[in-house]
Design a protein around this motif. Structure first.
Motif, PDB file in Angstrom:
ATOM      1  N   VAL A 299      30.998  47.713  46.139  1.00  0.00           N
ATOM      2  CA  VAL A 299      32.178  47.013  45.630  1.00  0.00           C
ATOM      3  C   VAL A 299      33.418  47.482  46.387  1.00  0.00           C
ATOM      4  O   VAL A 299      34.265  46.681  46.813  1.00  0.00           O
ATOM      5  CB  VAL A 299      32.342  47.242  44.116  1.00  0.00           C
ATOM      6  N   ASP A 300      33.524  48.789  46.564  1.00  0.00           N
ATOM      7  CA  ASP A 300      34.648  49.379  47.288  1.00  0.00           C
ATOM      8  C   ASP A 300      34.703  48.832  48.718  1.00  0.00           C
ATOM      9  O   ASP A 300      35.767  48.427  49.213  1.00  0.00           O
ATOM     10  CB  ASP A 300      34.474  50.895  47.304  1.00  0.00           C
ATOM     11  N   ARG A 301      33.552  48.827  49.375  1.00  0.00           N
ATOM     12  CA  ARG A 301      33.487  48.347  50.757  1.00  0.00           C
ATOM     13  C   ARG A 301      33.911  46.883  50.860  1.00  0.00           C
ATOM     14  O   ARG A 301      34.728  46.513  51.713  1.00  0.00           O
ATOM     15  CB  ARG A 301      32.073  48.524  51.306  1.00  0.00           C
ATOM     16  N   ASP A 302      33.380  46.047  49.976  1.00  0.00           N
ATOM     17  CA  ASP A 302      33.688  44.614  50.033  1.00  0.00           C
ATOM     18  C   ASP A 302      35.155  44.349  49.724  1.00  0.00           C
ATOM     19  O   ASP A 302      35.792  43.486  50.353  1.00  0.00           O
ATOM     20  CB  ASP A 302      32.791  43.852  49.055  1.00  0.00           C
ATOM     21  N   GLU A 303      35.715  45.098  48.760  1.00  0.00           N
ATOM     22  CA  GLU A 303      37.133  44.916  48.437  1.00  0.00           C
ATOM     23  C   GLU A 303      38.031  45.416  49.557  1.00  0.00           C
ATOM     24  O   GLU A 303      39.097  44.835  49.817  1.00  0.00           O
ATOM     25  CB  GLU A 303      37.461  45.610  47.114  1.00  0.00           C
ATOM     26  N   ALA A 304      37.616  46.470  50.236  1.00  0.00           N
ATOM     27  CA  ALA A 304      38.390  46.972  51.368  1.00  0.00           C
ATOM     28  C   ALA A 304      38.449  45.933  52.480  1.00  0.00           C
ATOM     29  O   ALA A 304      39.508  45.696  53.082  1.00  0.00           O
ATOM     30  CB  ALA A 304      37.789  48.279  51.883  1.00  0.00           C
ATOM     31  N   THR A 336      38.082  40.017  39.924  1.00  0.00           N
ATOM     32  CA  THR A 336      39.421  40.387  40.374  1.00  0.00           C
ATOM     33  C   THR A 336      39.987  39.290  41.268  1.00  0.00           C
ATOM     34  O   THR A 336      39.289  38.362  41.659  1.00  0.00           O
ATOM     35  CB  THR A 336      39.409  41.697  41.188  1.00  0.00           C
ATOM     36  N   ARG A 337      41.263  39.428  41.567  1.00  0.00           N
ATOM     37  CA  ARG A 337      41.881  38.579  42.586  1.00  0.00           C
ATOM     38  C   ARG A 337      42.870  39.434  43.355  1.00  0.00           C
ATOM     39  O   ARG A 337      43.362  40.453  42.861  1.00  0.00           O
ATOM     40  CB  ARG A 337      42.590  37.383  41.947  1.00  0.00           C
ATOM     41  N   LEU A 338      43.159  39.010  44.582  1.00  0.00           N
ATOM     42  CA  LEU A 338      44.098  39.740  45.419  1.00  0.00           C
ATOM     43  C   LEU A 338      45.513  39.234  45.169  1.00  0.00           C
ATOM     44  O   LEU A 338      45.728  38.051  44.928  1.00  0.00           O
ATOM     45  CB  LEU A 338      43.733  39.585  46.890  1.00  0.00           C
ATOM     46  N   ALA A 339      46.471  40.143  45.215  1.00  0.00           N
ATOM     47  CA  ALA A 339      47.876  39.806  45.000  1.00  0.00           C
ATOM     48  C   ALA A 339      48.697  40.378  46.136  1.00  0.00           C
ATOM     49  O   ALA A 339      48.256  41.283  46.859  1.00  0.00           O
ATOM     50  CB  ALA A 339      48.354  40.363  43.665  1.00  0.00           C
ATOM     51  N   ARG A 340      49.902  39.867  46.296  1.00  0.00           N
ATOM     52  CA  ARG A 340      50.840  40.393  47.273  1.00  0.00           C
ATOM     53  C   ARG A 340      52.013  40.992  46.509  1.00  0.00           C
ATOM     54  O   ARG A 340      52.779  40.269  45.865  1.00  0.00           O
ATOM     55  CB  ARG A 340      51.286  39.295  48.238  1.00  0.00           C
TER      56      ARG A 340
END
Length: 388
Positions: A299-304, A336-340
């Motif tokens: 999970v950490d790797r994919d999110e990175a 989750t989703r990515l934010a700026r």
């Protein structure tokens, strides 16, 4: 030299997935027809001022594919202290090197640097868009739900403490004090709660820097372990401090924000021996916690990787002065989703473990933390068996 270069810089201590973020950023940038050159600052911020830049167009696809499974920082990193006038010099160096976009990967200090470079570029009239990529095993970056690098360190701690607890349980002869990294935040130490996910047993006590440490209370807790079990496993954070901020073990060295902590686990093991008259051992994995690829969380790797890619998209869209963050939508199922996030909300703002994750006595972690952390660890931890 055309102003078409995208430059990636790493700052601070590496993690097990900082190269995964690098991979995401490099591959995303190489795919964009707008980016003429994709570069890496070798050795951190000094690579910018010294002009020591790696051109990724000369790196084979097979070597790039190795990045997500490689430890440390493939382009190096640094903790170089900067003075106020250094940021203007960096801005001018970026202009001279034809850099149009700058990505800064790192924790609190690096995001502070990222924000100051962004301000300097504006002040100097340098047309460089600056975006931050979060990175820290300490998980103490503000605003984002968690930061790449943390989950892999948490997975290492949970599995390793699980194995050590089995050892202590199988031969109940001493108290084992295990020390984790974590300057002012106890996220990593608290992850040892999940050691019992291995199916045998977990730590008996966990002490975090969010609470003042009291030696007598600690000795009382340790004495109960000796009386009830003849042994035990105690996890402590390197940043433990007494009321008033005095460290439990005197730091060996302080240089700016960097602190080389004293050996907390050895100090507390000696305290148990001298005050309680029973056996005690100290364990301090240290940098193994942040460098171990063997315990890297998928999970950490994919999110990175995703954060690296999103940072490139933000930069190319002109969303400058931001950091990519992770927003949690749900823990079960994990989504989750990515934010700026505006970089000024992040700069040197430290995020500690919230009260609802710490037990009332301050010597353990709540089940709410387990529910929050478990989805980040990736595949299930190994299962152990004991018959005693």
């Amino acid at each position: 030299m055309g102003a078409d270069g995208l430059l990636i810089m790493h700052g601070g201590g590496p993690t097990a997935v900082i190269n995964a973020s690098l991979y995401g950023a490099v591959t995303e940038a190489l795919e964009s027809p707008r980016v003429g050159r994709v570069l890496g600052a070798v050795g951190g911020v000094g690579g910018i001022t010294d002009g020591n830049l790696l051109d990724f167009s000369g790196v084979s696809a097979s070597r790039l594919e190795m990045l997500p499974s490689s430890p440390s920082s493939a382009i190096g990193s640094s903790r170089k202290p900067l003075e106020d006038d250094d940021y203007a010099r960096i801005a001018r160096a970026l202009r001279g090197q034809g850099i149009r976009w700058l990505l800064c990967t790192g924790g609190n200090g690096t995001q502070d640097t990222c924000g100051k470079i962004w301000r300097a570029c504006q002040a100097e009239g340098v047309g460089v868009d600056v975006v931050g990529i979060p990175k820290t095993m300490d998980n103490d970056i503000a605003v984002t739900d968690h930061a790449p690098g943390f989950a892999s360190a948490a997975r290492f701690v949970a599995a390793s403490v699980g194995a050590l607890c089995c050892d202590v349980h199988g031969l109940p002869a001493h108290i084992s004090v295990i020390e984790t990294l974590g300057r002012n935040a106890g996220w990593v130490a608290a992850a040892s709660l999940l050691a019992d996910e291995c199916g045998a047993c977990g730590p008996d006590l966990i002490y975090l820097p969010e609470r003042d440490f009291d030696e007598q209370s600690f000795l009382d807790d340790a004495a109960r372990l000796v009386d009830e079990k003849r042994s035990g496993a105690i996890v402590v954070s390197e940043g433990l401090h007494k009321a008033g901020g005095e460290p439990v073990a005197e730091p060996l060295l302080r240089t700016g924000r960097a602190t080389y902590f004293g050996d907390v686990s050895a100090h507390l093991a000696r305290l148990i021996i001298s005050e309680l008259g029973c056996r005690a051992r100290s364990e301090k994995p240290g940098l193994l916690m942040r460098s171990s690829i063997a315990w890297q969380s998928s999970v950490d790797r994919d999110e990175a990787i995703a954060c690296g890619r999103e940072a490139v998209r933000a930069a190319l869209e002109g969303d400058s002065g931001t950091m990519v963050g992770i927003e949690r939508i749900s823990s079960d199922p994990y989504e989750t989703r990515l934010a700026r996030i505006p970089i000024e909300r992040v700069m040197l703002e430290e995020r500690t473990l919230p009260e609802e994750f710490i037990n009332a006595r301050g010597n353990g972690v709540t089940e709410a933390y387990r529910a929050w952390l478990k989805p980040l660890l990736g595949s299930p931890l190994p299962r152990y068996v004991t018959f005693c």
